[in-house]
Enzyme design. Structure first.
Site, PDB file in Angstrom:
ATOM      1  CD  GLU A 106      -2.871  -1.298   2.572  1.00  0.00           C
ATOM      2  OE1 GLU A 106      -2.109  -1.260   3.458  1.00  0.00           O
ATOM      3  OE2 GLU A 106      -3.859  -1.330   2.027  1.00  0.00           O
ATOM      4  CD  GLU A 126      -3.107  -6.183   3.234  1.00  0.00           C
ATOM      5  OE1 GLU A 126      -3.554  -6.990   3.173  1.00  0.00           O
ATOM      6  OE2 GLU A 126      -2.577  -4.862   3.449  1.00  0.00           O
TER       7      GLU A 126
HETATM    8  C1  TC6 Z   1      -1.945  -4.686   6.702  1.00  0.00           C
HETATM    9  O1  TC6 Z   1      -0.214  -4.268   6.678  1.00  0.00           O
HETATM   10  C2  TC6 Z   1      -2.671  -4.081   7.219  1.00  0.00           C
HETATM   11  C3  TC6 Z   1      -2.557  -2.901   7.309  1.00  0.00           C
HETATM   12  C4  TC6 Z   1      -3.729  -1.778   6.914  1.00  0.00           C
HETATM   13  C5  TC6 Z   1      -3.314  -1.059   7.985  1.00  0.00           C
HETATM   14  C6  TC6 Z   1      -4.868   0.314   8.655  1.00  0.00           C
HETATM   15  N1  TC6 Z   1       4.207  -8.093  12.245  1.00  0.00           N
HETATM   16  O2  TC6 Z   1       7.610 -15.352   9.085  1.00  0.00           O
HETATM   17  P1  TC6 Z   1       8.280 -15.161   9.730  1.00  0.00           P
HETATM   18  C7  TC6 Z   1       7.603 -11.006  12.448  1.00  0.00           C
HETATM   19  S1  TC6 Z   1      -1.414  -6.324   7.260  1.00  0.00           S
HETATM   20  C8  TC6 Z   1       4.647  -7.988  12.901  1.00  0.00           C
HETATM   21  O3  TC6 Z   1       8.735 -16.348  10.293  1.00  0.00           O
HETATM   22  P2  TC6 Z   1       9.360 -15.888   6.566  1.00  0.00           P
HETATM   23  C9  TC6 Z   1       6.978 -12.492  12.426  1.00  0.00           C
HETATM   24  O4  TC6 Z   1       5.797 -13.509  13.567  1.00  0.00           O
HETATM   25  C10 TC6 Z   1      -0.279  -6.889   7.541  1.00  0.00           C
HETATM   26  N2  TC6 Z   1       5.667  -9.020  12.706  1.00  0.00           N
HETATM   27  O5  TC6 Z   1       9.848 -15.371   8.539  1.00  0.00           O
HETATM   28  C11 TC6 Z   1       7.886 -13.518  12.955  1.00  0.00           C
HETATM   29  O6  TC6 Z   1       8.941 -13.243  14.102  1.00  0.00           O
HETATM   30  P3  TC6 Z   1       9.185 -14.403  15.507  1.00  0.00           P
HETATM   31  C12 TC6 Z   1      -0.157  -7.824   6.220  1.00  0.00           C
HETATM   32  C13 TC6 Z   1       5.548  -9.792  11.417  1.00  0.00           C
HETATM   33  O7  TC6 Z   1      10.580 -15.292   6.348  1.00  0.00           O
HETATM   34  C14 TC6 Z   1       9.083 -12.918  12.372  1.00  0.00           C
HETATM   35  O8  TC6 Z   1       8.693 -11.490  11.591  1.00  0.00           O
HETATM   36  N3  TC6 Z   1       1.263  -8.432   6.362  1.00  0.00           N
HETATM   37  C15 TC6 Z   1       4.826  -8.530  10.830  1.00  0.00           C
HETATM   38  O9  TC6 Z   1       9.206 -17.276   6.734  1.00  0.00           O
HETATM   39  C16 TC6 Z   1      10.005 -13.399  10.473  1.00  0.00           C
HETATM   40  O10 TC6 Z   1       8.430 -14.077  10.632  1.00  0.00           O
HETATM   41  C17 TC6 Z   1       1.065 -10.277   6.450  1.00  0.00           C
HETATM   42  O11 TC6 Z   1       0.347 -10.433   6.502  1.00  0.00           O
HETATM   43  C18 TC6 Z   1       4.040  -8.003  10.993  1.00  0.00           C
HETATM   44  N4  TC6 Z   1       3.347  -7.761   9.522  1.00  0.00           N
HETATM   45  O12 TC6 Z   1       7.933 -14.893   6.063  1.00  0.00           O
HETATM   46  C19 TC6 Z   1       2.272 -10.465   5.848  1.00  0.00           C
HETATM   47  N5  TC6 Z   1       5.643 -10.068   9.497  1.00  0.00           N
HETATM   48  O13 TC6 Z   1      10.874 -14.358  14.464  1.00  0.00           O
HETATM   49  C20 TC6 Z   1       3.152 -11.207   6.999  1.00  0.00           C
HETATM   50  C21 TC6 Z   1       6.105 -11.073  10.117  1.00  0.00           C
HETATM   51  O14 TC6 Z   1       9.275 -13.329  16.875  1.00  0.00           O
HETATM   52  N6  TC6 Z   1       4.536 -11.312   6.982  1.00  0.00           N
HETATM   53  N7  TC6 Z   1       6.205 -11.050  10.864  1.00  0.00           N
HETATM   54  O15 TC6 Z   1       7.938 -14.921  15.461  1.00  0.00           O
HETATM   55  C22 TC6 Z   1       4.160 -13.375   6.512  1.00  0.00           C
HETATM   56  O16 TC6 Z   1       3.861 -13.165   5.784  1.00  0.00           O
HETATM   57  C23 TC6 Z   1       5.764 -13.907   6.492  1.00  0.00           C
HETATM   58  O17 TC6 Z   1       5.965 -13.454   8.189  1.00  0.00           O
HETATM   59  C24 TC6 Z   1       7.520 -13.072   5.634  1.00  0.00           C
HETATM   60  C25 TC6 Z   1       8.437 -13.594   6.045  1.00  0.00           C
HETATM   61  C26 TC6 Z   1       6.675 -14.034   4.299  1.00  0.00           C
HETATM   62  C27 TC6 Z   1       6.715 -11.988   5.051  1.00  0.00           C
END
Ligand code: TC6
Length: 694
Positions: A106, A126
Site C-alpha cells: 500500500e 490482509e
Molecule cells: C496490514 O498490512 C494491514 C494494513 C492496513 C493498516 C491500516 N507484523 O514468518 P516469519 C514477524 S496487515 C509484525 O517467521 P518468513 C513474525 O511474527 C499485515 N510481525 O518469516 C516473526 O516473528 P518471530 C499484512 C511480523 O521469512 C518474524 O517476523 N502482512 C509481521 O518465513 C519472521 O516472520 C502480512 O500478513 C508483521 N506484519 O516469512 C505478512 N510479519 O521471529 C505477514 C512477520 O518473533 N508476514 N512478522 O516469530 C508474512 O507473511 C511472513 O512473515 C513473511 C516472512 C513472508 C513476510
C-alpha cells in the site's frame, strides 16, 4: 527512535528514504513517523529531484505491524502517511525487494512508480488475517490494474512474483543486480524525461461488467464459507468501482474497522502468531545443535509410508523406501508415481520434475540399505509387537546418531524406544492422512529423546513444509486423544436419539469441512471395527458394541462401499441420510433398552465441543501439550478446525470458560463418566477469571 528506523540521504540528485526495522520492516509506529519525517526532509532538500523509498535487510515492509493490532492506535496512521507520499510534489519511486505485502504494498501504491528485483513478491494478504487492505489498497489497486484483476489478488491474499506483477501493471520495471543502483538509474531517467507524478487517487477505475462482483462472490461462496473478510474485500473493491476516491476510502475504513473488531480476525491473527510460536520450544534455542539430514529411510510403502515419502522427495531429500515383499514395494512406488503424474496432468508439475522426484526414490527389500540414512521413519501396521521388532532391527543396522522415528498414532513411544540401545535417538513423527497433503506433524517426544533430535525434527518439519508441533506421550497424543472423546460423545448422542445427520450438521455449521460421521465414512468404518474386535478378544467390556459395529457387519464400511453411516451415489462424495441406517440404529437402541429422546442442536454442540475442551485442559494439565496455542494449531492443521475460530482452545475462550466449566460439571454429575470429570486446570483458570490465552 525515528532516526534509527528510517533514514534519509541524498544520492546525486535523488533523495533516498530507507527503512531499517528488522526482521520484516513492519510499518510500526516508529516507521510511520520516520517515513513522514524523511518525506519532509526529501521535500525540503532542494538538491533532490525525485525520491526513492526502499528498505534494508530481508525485505520491503511486509505489512503493518500486526503486534500493534487491538492496541490503542498511535499516530501517525498508515493511511495518512501514504496520503502524504501520494500528495508530494516530487516524483517518488518505491524500490522493492523481498516481500512487499499488505501495508508495504500500500505504501508502494502511494508512490508514483514501482520497481522491484525479479526475486521479489508483492501482495495484499490482509484477508488471511481476517482483514482487508485498510490503508487504501482496495481503492488504489483497482485504479492501477482494474477491478477485475485486483479482485482475485485482494480476495485470495496470495502474493505474485515480480515478473507477473509487471505483467499485471503493478510494477513499472523488474530489475537485475543491485536494487539501489537500479532504482537510482530508473529515478534519474524519470527526472531526465520530466516524467509526471501519477497519484492513483486521481485515477479512475476502468468500467466493469454489471455482474462482476456478484459472480465473484458466488464463485468463492463455498470455499470461503464462514469467513467474513473475503466478502468485505469484494464490497470494498466494488466501492472503488462505484464511488469517488474519498468516499471509497471511507467505505474501506468502515469495513476495515468492523473486521478488526471481529472475533474472526482476532482468531486469524492468533493463528498467525501461534503458527510461528509452535516452532519455539521452551528449553531449546538457537544454540541447540542439529543433526545433519541428507537422506531418509521409510519402512512401509502403504498409503501412509508412500505419502510420507512424497514429502521428502518434494523437498529434494533422497528416500530409501523399504517393504517386506516385492509386490507391496512395486505397488507403493507405482502409487507415488501415479500421484505425481496426476499432479503433472493438472499442470502443477512438469514431467521433468516428476522424473527428478522419482529419481530420488530408492526402493528396497533389505534393512541393510538403511545403514547410512540419517533419519528412519517407520510406517508399518499399528501393532506394538510389529513396531518393536522393527525398532530392534533398526537398532542393529542403523549408523550411530541416526534418528529413529515411529509414525504411530496411538502407541507408547517410550515402550518402542526402550527396545533399542539408543532411546535418546527415538522420537514419534505422527503424520496425518493424506500425509503428502496435511500440514500437521505431531512430533512426539519420548522420556529419553535428546534435545538435538527434537531440534532436528522440528527443523525438518519446516523443511518439508509441515507445521511441526511438539507433544508428549499418551494414548492418541493431542489430536486423536481429543478426537476420540468427541467421537464417543457423537456416538452417544445418536444412541440417545439424535440422527447422525443432525450431529454432522452442527459441527459442519461450526465450520468443520465435514461432520464426524461423514469423516468416519471417508476413513472407512471397518478400520475402527477391526481394532475394536481385537480388543474384545481380550476383554469385551473394554470395547462395548455400538451401532457402528452393526453397520460394518451389514457390509456398510463407508464411502468405499457406497454405504456407511450415510449412503453415497457412485462417484459422488455427498453423504445422503439412509433409511436402512435409521432402522439399524433403532434396532440397536431397542436392544440397549434406550427410548430415544429429542436432542437439541445446542446439546450436540456443547457435548461434542466441551468434551474436547475438557480433554484439552487435561492435556495441558499433564504437560502433554506445552501451550494452548499448540492444541489450536494441531486442530487447525490436522483436523480442519475453522481458522476463523482460532482453534479449539481459542474458541473456548470466546465462548467463556466459566460457562463451559459449569456445563461440564453438570454433565459429570449427570453421567459420572470419566471424560466429563472437570479438569483441575480448567477450574483453576475459571477461578482466576482467565482464559487459555489470558
Ligand atoms: C496490514 O498490512 C494491514 C494494513 C492496513 C493498516 C491500516 N507484523 O514468518 P516469519 C514477524 S496487515 C509484525 O517467521 P518468513 C513474525 O511474527 C499485515 N510481525 O518469516 C516473526 O516473528 P518471530 C499484512 C511480523 O521469512 C518474524 O517476523 N502482512 C509481521 O518465513 C519472521 O516472520 C502480512 O500478513 C508483521 N506484519 O516469512 C505478512 N510479519 O521471529 C505477514 C512477520 O518473533 N508476514 N512478522 O516469530 C508474512 O507473511 C511472513 O512473515 C513473511 C516472512 C513472508 C513476510
Amino acid at each position: 527512535m525515528t532516526d534509527s528506523v528510517v533514514h534519509y540521504r541524498l544520492e546525486g540528485e535523488i533523495g533516498v528514504v530507507t527503512i531499517n526495522y528488522p526482521p520484516v520492516n513492519a510499518l510500526g509506529q516508529g516507521v510511520r513517523e520516520g517515513l513522514l519525517a524523511c518525506l519532509a526532509q526529501g521535500e525540503a532538500d532542494g538538491a533532490a529531484k525525485a525520491l526513492v523509498v526502499m528498505a534494508e535487510g530481508r525485505t520491503f515492509p511486509a505489512g503493518a505491524d500486526i503486534r500493534e493490532f487491538g492496541k490503542p492506535p498511535a499516530g501517525p496512521a498508515l493511511p495518512d502517511v501514504i496520503a502524504a507520499y501520494e500528495r508530494s510534489e516530487k516524483v517518488i519511486i518505491a524500490a522493492i525487494h523481498g516481500t512487499a505485502l499488505g501495508g508495504g504494498l500500500e505504501v508502494a501504491l502511494g508512490c508514483d512508480y514501482r520497481v522491484a528485483l525479479a526475486s521479489a513478491q508483492v501482495g495484499l494478504p490482509e484477508v488471511k488475517l481476517g482483514l482487508l487492505p485498510g490503508a487504501g489498497g482496495t481503492q488504489r489497486l483497482p485504479r492501477l490494474i482494474g477491478a477485475e484483476q485486483a479482485l482475485p489478488l485482494i480476495v485470495s491474499g496470495n502474493p505474485v512474483k515480480a515478473p507477473a506483477a509487471l505483467k499485471l501493471g503493478i510494477l513499472d520495471a523488474v530489475l537485475d543486480g543491485d536494487l539501489l543502483q537500479g532504482a537510482l538509474e530508473f529515478a534519474r531517467a524519470k527526472v531526465a524525461e520530466n516524467a509526471p507524478r501519477r497519484p492513483l487517487c486521481d485515477a479512475s477505475v476502468a468500467a466493469v461488467s454489471d455482474t462482476l462482483f456478484s459472480d465473484f462472490e458466488q464463485s468463492i461462496a463455498h470455499r470461503q464459507r464462514g469467513f467474513k473478510a473475503p466478502f468485505a474485500c469484494i464490497e470494498a473493491v466494488k466501492a472503488a468501482a462505484e464511488l469517488p476516491f474519498a468516499q471509497g476510502l471511507e467505505k474501506e475504513r468502515e469495513l476495515f474497522l468492523g473486521l478488526m473488531a471481529s472475533t474472526e480476525s482476532k482468531a486469524q491473527r492468533h493463528v498467525f502468531f501461534a503458527e510461528r510460536e509452535v516452532a519455539k520450544v521452551p528449553g531449546l534455542d538457537a544454540k541447540t545443535t542439529q543433526r545433519e539430514v541428507r537422506s531418509v529411510g521409510i519402512i512401509g510403502a502403504g498409503t501412509m509410508g508412500g505419502g510420507i515419502a512424497m514429502n521428502f522427495l518434494n523437498a529434494g531429500i533422497p528416500v530409501t523406501l523399504l517393504e517386506v515383499k516385492d509386490e507391496f514395494l512395486s505397488r507403493g512406488v507405482a502409487v507415488i508415481r501415479a500421484n505425481y503424474e496426476a499432479t503433472a496432468k493438472k499442470g502443477r508439475l512438469t514431467s521433468e520434475q516428476v522424473e527428478q522426484r522419482m529419481a530420488l526414490l530408492t526402493p528396497s527389500l533389505s534393512y541393510d540399505d538403511l545403514a547410512q540414512v540419517d533419519v528412519v521413519i517407520e510406517a508399518v501396521f499399528e501393532n506394538m509387537d510389529i513396531k518393536k521388532s522393527v525398532f530392534e532391527t533398526l537398532d542393529k543396522v542403523c549408523k550411530p546418531g541416526a534418528i529413529l522415528a515411529t509414525n504411530t498414532s496411538t502407541l507408547d513411544v517410550n515402550e518402542i524406544a526402550n527396545v533399542t540401545q539408543r532411546p535418546q535417538d527415538v522420537i514419534g513423527l505422527h503424520f496425518f492422512s493424506p500425509a503428502n497433503v496435511m500440514k500437521l506433524l505431531e512430533i512426539v517426544r519420548g522420556e529419553a529423546t535428546a534435545d538435538d533430535v527434537i531440534a532436528t525434527t522440528m527443523a525438518l518439519a519446516r523443511r518439508i513444509g509441515k507445521v511441526g508441533v511438539l507433544v508428549g506421550v499418551c494414548h492418541g497424543f493431542v489430536g486423536n486423544r481429543m478426537l476420540h472423546r468427541r467421537q464417543a460423545e457423537a456416538m452417544a448422542l445418536v444412541k440417545q436419539g439424535a440422527s447422525p445427520q443432525a450431529v454432522d450438521k452442527v459441527l459442519f455449521d461450526l465450520g468443520f469441512p465435514m461432520g464426524p460421521f461423514a469423516t468416519s465414512d471417508l476413513a472407512g468404518l471397518d478400520v475402527g471395527y477391526r481394532i475394536r474386535e481385537e480388543i474384545r478378544k481380550d476383554d469385551p467390556s473394554k470395547a462395548p458394541r455400538t451401532w457402528m459395529d452393526d453397520l460394518v457387519e451389514k457390509g456398510r464400511c463407508g464411502q468405499k462401499t457406497q454405504a456407511g453411516v450415510f449412503d453415497y451415489e457412485k462417484g459422488n462424495r455427498t453423504p445422503v441420510p439412509s433409511a436402512d441406517v435409521d432402522a439399524i440404529i433403532a434396532a440397536y437402541r431397542a436392544t440397549e433398552g434406550v427410548t430415544p429422546r429429542a436432542v437439541s442442536e445446542d446439546e450436540i454442540l456443547e457435548r461434542c465441543m466441551y468434551v474436547m475442551v475438557n480433554e484439552g485442559a487435561k492435556i495441558l494439565e499433564e504437560g502433554i501439550a506445552m501451550r494452548a496455542l499448540d492444541i489450536d494449531v494441531i486442530w487447525i492443521y490436522g483436523y480442519g478446525f475453522p481458522v476463523y475460530r482460532g482453534g479449539v482452545m481459542f474458541w473456548a475462550d470466546t465462548v467463556g470458560l466459566d460457562k463451559i466449566y459449569a456445563r461440564i460439571c453438570e454433565l459429570y454429575q449427570q453421567t459420572g463418566e470419566e471424560h466429563w470429570r472437570p479438569s483441575a486446570y480448567l477450574k483453576e483458570l475459571v477461578d482466576a477469571g482467565r482464559g487459555f490465552h489470558h
